[in-house]
Design an enzyme around this catalytic site. Sequence first.
Site, PDB file in Angstrom:
ATOM      1  N   ASP A 262      -7.505  -3.066  45.095  1.00 48.81           N
ATOM      2  CA  ASP A 262      -7.247  -3.879  43.910  1.00 48.81           C
ATOM      3  C   ASP A 262      -6.125  -3.303  43.050  1.00 48.81           C
ATOM      4  O   ASP A 262      -5.862  -2.098  43.078  1.00 48.81           O
ATOM      5  CB  ASP A 262      -8.505  -3.933  43.032  1.00 48.81           C
ATOM      6  CG  ASP A 262      -9.598  -4.816  43.602  1.00 48.81           C
ATOM      7  OD1 ASP A 262      -9.472  -5.249  44.759  1.00 48.81           O
ATOM      8  OD2 ASP A 262     -10.579  -5.062  42.871  1.00 48.81           O
ATOM      9  N   ASP A 263      -5.516  -4.188  42.264  1.00 48.09           N
ATOM     10  CA  ASP A 263      -4.654  -3.850  41.118  1.00 48.09           C
ATOM     11  C   ASP A 263      -3.195  -3.558  41.442  1.00 48.09           C
ATOM     12  O   ASP A 263      -2.403  -3.322  40.530  1.00 48.09           O
ATOM     13  CB  ASP A 263      -5.215  -2.673  40.301  1.00 48.09           C
ATOM     14  CG  ASP A 263      -6.550  -2.991  39.670  1.00 48.09           C
ATOM     15  OD1 ASP A 263      -7.017  -4.135  39.808  1.00 48.09           O
ATOM     16  OD2 ASP A 263      -7.149  -2.090  39.037  1.00 48.09           O
TER      17      ASP A 263
ATOM     18  N   HIS B 223      -5.806 -11.644  42.483  1.00 48.70           N
ATOM     19  CA  HIS B 223      -6.604 -10.811  41.568  1.00 48.70           C
ATOM     20  C   HIS B 223      -6.228 -11.127  40.114  1.00 48.70           C
ATOM     21  O   HIS B 223      -6.274 -10.243  39.264  1.00 48.70           O
ATOM     22  CB  HIS B 223      -6.369  -9.340  41.899  1.00 48.70           C
ATOM     23  CG  HIS B 223      -7.370  -8.390  41.299  1.00 48.70           C
ATOM     24  ND1 HIS B 223      -8.733  -8.620  41.296  1.00 48.70           N
ATOM     25  CD2 HIS B 223      -7.201  -7.175  40.671  1.00 48.70           C
ATOM     26  CE1 HIS B 223      -9.357  -7.597  40.712  1.00 48.70           C
ATOM     27  NE2 HIS B 223      -8.445  -6.718  40.314  1.00 48.70           N
TER      28      HIS B 223
ATOM     29  N   HIS C 111      -4.647  -9.403  35.178  1.00 47.03           N
ATOM     30  CA  HIS C 111      -5.850  -8.578  35.301  1.00 47.03           C
ATOM     31  C   HIS C 111      -6.807  -8.864  34.141  1.00 47.03           C
ATOM     32  O   HIS C 111      -7.252  -7.972  33.410  1.00 47.03           O
ATOM     33  CB  HIS C 111      -5.516  -7.083  35.336  1.00 47.03           C
ATOM     34  CG  HIS C 111      -6.623  -6.258  35.928  1.00 47.03           C
ATOM     35  ND1 HIS C 111      -7.555  -5.586  35.156  1.00 47.03           N
ATOM     36  CD2 HIS C 111      -6.971  -6.001  37.206  1.00 47.03           C
ATOM     37  CE1 HIS C 111      -8.418  -4.949  35.944  1.00 47.03           C
ATOM     38  NE2 HIS C 111      -8.075  -5.186  37.194  1.00 47.03           N
TER      39      HIS C 111
ATOM     40  N   HIS D 141      -8.693   1.052  45.077  1.00 45.52           N
ATOM     41  CA  HIS D 141      -7.581   0.586  44.235  1.00 45.52           C
ATOM     42  C   HIS D 141      -6.285   1.207  44.729  1.00 45.52           C
ATOM     43  O   HIS D 141      -6.278   2.378  45.120  1.00 45.52           O
ATOM     44  CB  HIS D 141      -7.814   0.967  42.773  1.00 45.52           C
ATOM     45  CG  HIS D 141      -9.005   0.292  42.169  1.00 45.52           C
ATOM     46  ND1 HIS D 141     -10.294   0.705  42.430  1.00 45.52           N
ATOM     47  CD2 HIS D 141      -9.103  -0.788  41.350  1.00 45.52           C
ATOM     48  CE1 HIS D 141     -11.144  -0.093  41.779  1.00 45.52           C
ATOM     49  NE2 HIS D 141     -10.450  -1.004  41.129  1.00 45.52           N
TER      50      HIS D 141
END
Length: 237
Positions: free
Chosen positions: A39-40, A90, A94, A187
Amino acid sequence: MASPALGSPHIKDRYYYEQRGEMIWEVPTAQKVIALTFDDGPDPSETDQILDVLQQYNAKCTFFAIGKRIAAYPEVARRVITEGHELANHTYNHVYFKKPISEQQIQEELELTEKEIVKVSGRHSSLFRPPGGMYDETLVDVSNSMGLKPVLWSWHQDTRDWNRPGVYSISSRVIRNARNGDIVLFHDHVHGQSQTREALKIILPELQKQGFRFVTVSELIGLSDAQQAKNRRNLAF
């Protein structure tokens, strides 16, 4: 009235959404496969370093990317796709969706990110992960109506690598808890020096030795027991 043993039909929790196929935490499968997710990102340093390790072990994974970071680092996002990984949604900024979640906000965040995904890949994503795993009925309905299935992660496979708990802590959690059909949360963009790449150098060879294959979330869904049974029924006709 529903029996207490069966639970209330009005409680819309994990089990409700999983049974309806509207959300995914993990995938029931007899096959020795596992989906590593990140993620991210994309991150011009961390994502590239992680991709180098994944390439070494021929591990295909899913990257839940932030739209504004795809816009900032399109070449990194393109590398994710070129090397056979999956790029998924995603949100653009965020956003931690606070309940009750706004239908308009979800739609805007997902649409903006899809535009960036299409720019680098030429196609829409089919998966979406809400930041922090926050969801409600509105989020599930809106994302599914847009063709984006919400994907969370196996509860026993949250590495908490964003908190930098140590390479051993990250790697031992994944290896100790590994089961068929797991979705593991990592991540590829964290504050401070990431420990994820070093942990992957331990996780990948060990799980390979145990017979696991690393697949994208979309591939994992296709290998579910339910999907395999459906394929067999189709072949029978």
